[in-house]
Enzyme design. Sequence first.
Site, short mmCIF file in Angstrom:
data_model
loop_
_atom_site.label_atom_id
_atom_site.label_comp_id
_atom_site.label_asym_id
_atom_site.label_seq_id
_atom_site.Cartn_x
_atom_site.Cartn_y
_atom_site.Cartn_z
N GLY A 45 0.77 -1.24 0.00
CA GLY A 45 0.00 0.00 0.00
C GLY A 45 0.80 1.29 0.00
N GLU A 100 4.50 4.10 5.61
CA GLU A 100 3.23 3.36 5.64
C GLU A 100 2.15 4.14 4.91
OE1 GLU A 100 1.64 0.91 6.00
OE2 GLU A 100 1.89 -0.21 7.83
N ASP A 101 1.12 3.45 4.44
CA ASP A 101 -0.02 4.17 3.87
C ASP A 101 -1.01 4.57 4.97
OD1 ASP A 101 -0.71 1.54 4.30
OD2 ASP A 101 -1.81 1.27 2.43
N ASP A 104 -3.72 2.03 11.53
CA ASP A 104 -5.10 1.79 11.95
C ASP A 104 -5.06 1.33 13.41
OD1 ASP A 104 -7.80 0.90 11.99
OD2 ASP A 104 -7.73 0.41 9.88
N LYS A 132 -5.40 6.88 11.52
CA LYS A 132 -6.78 6.71 11.98
C LYS A 132 -6.73 6.45 13.48
CE LYS A 132 -9.70 4.28 8.90
NZ LYS A 132 -10.25 2.97 8.46
N PHE A 154 -14.21 3.48 5.92
CA PHE A 154 -13.47 2.57 5.03
C PHE A 154 -12.89 3.38 3.89
CE2 PHE A 154 -12.04 -0.75 2.57
CZ PHE A 154 -12.20 -1.96 3.23
N VAL A 155 -11.58 3.64 3.95
CA VAL A 155 -10.95 4.49 2.93
C VAL A 155 -10.13 3.65 1.95
CG1 VAL A 155 -10.92 6.61 4.27
CG2 VAL A 155 -9.02 5.01 4.50
N ASP A 161 -6.37 -0.39 -0.49
CA ASP A 161 -7.22 -1.27 -1.30
C ASP A 161 -8.46 -1.74 -0.58
OD1 ASP A 161 -5.68 -3.05 0.47
OD2 ASP A 161 -6.60 -4.65 -0.70
N ARG A 167 -6.35 0.70 -5.50
CA ARG A 167 -5.06 1.27 -5.09
C ARG A 167 -4.60 2.39 -6.03
NH1 ARG A 167 -2.59 -2.25 -1.21
NH2 ARG A 167 -3.06 -4.44 -1.49
#
Length: 183
Positions: A45, A100-101, A104, A132, A154-155, A161, A167
């Site tokens: 990601g 990192e993307d 969470d 997040k 939910f992004v 993805d 993506r």
Amino acid sequence: MNLNNDIKKILVTNEQIEARCKELGEQIDIDYEDKKPILLSLLRGSIPFVTTLSKYISIPIEFDYMKVSSYHGGTSSTGNVAVTILPASKLEGRHLIIVEDIVDTGFTLSTVVKILKTYKPASIEVASLLDKPSMRKVDDLDIKYVGFIVPAEFVVGFGLDYNELYRQLPYVGVLKEEVYTKK
Ligand code: PRP
């Protein structure tokens, strides 16, 4: 089929991502002058983010990659993470920036940091496009370079993805509920 039609709303535009990456890149230039850091990206990601961020870094940097798989028990993370480092560089004594993307629950990052410490690097910091914090289950994480704080939705897009799709979208958006509720 057009993937853009599955997006309920755009949270972060491509222009905002570029502008923020420029700010972060300029900060990294200052923080890592003469340190030649390694940008250590988590596949898959983080590729769009590391590509965009690195355009705005002018000091010498190296690139390396890690593959991380979380074994999700259903839809939420269980905290079981397997890490594979693709070793182009020796990490001992080096300044590492984990890229990192999204952070969470934080399980992935906390495991990766723990494993990287065993390589005895000079320093470890984190750059994440998205954070997040409302989902955090690990409380000892320090993310030095954060692109954007996002709500618990939910992004997808810009590397993120759903079932390996979306993506490539140039922005970060919220997926329509019907996309992940329909069978
Ligand atoms: C995603 C994301 C982070 C992790 C964040 O990776 O890229 O690595 O989950 O979640 P956490 O903070 O709850 O651990 P994923 O396993 O979906 O792999 P991908 O990068 O290949 O999409």
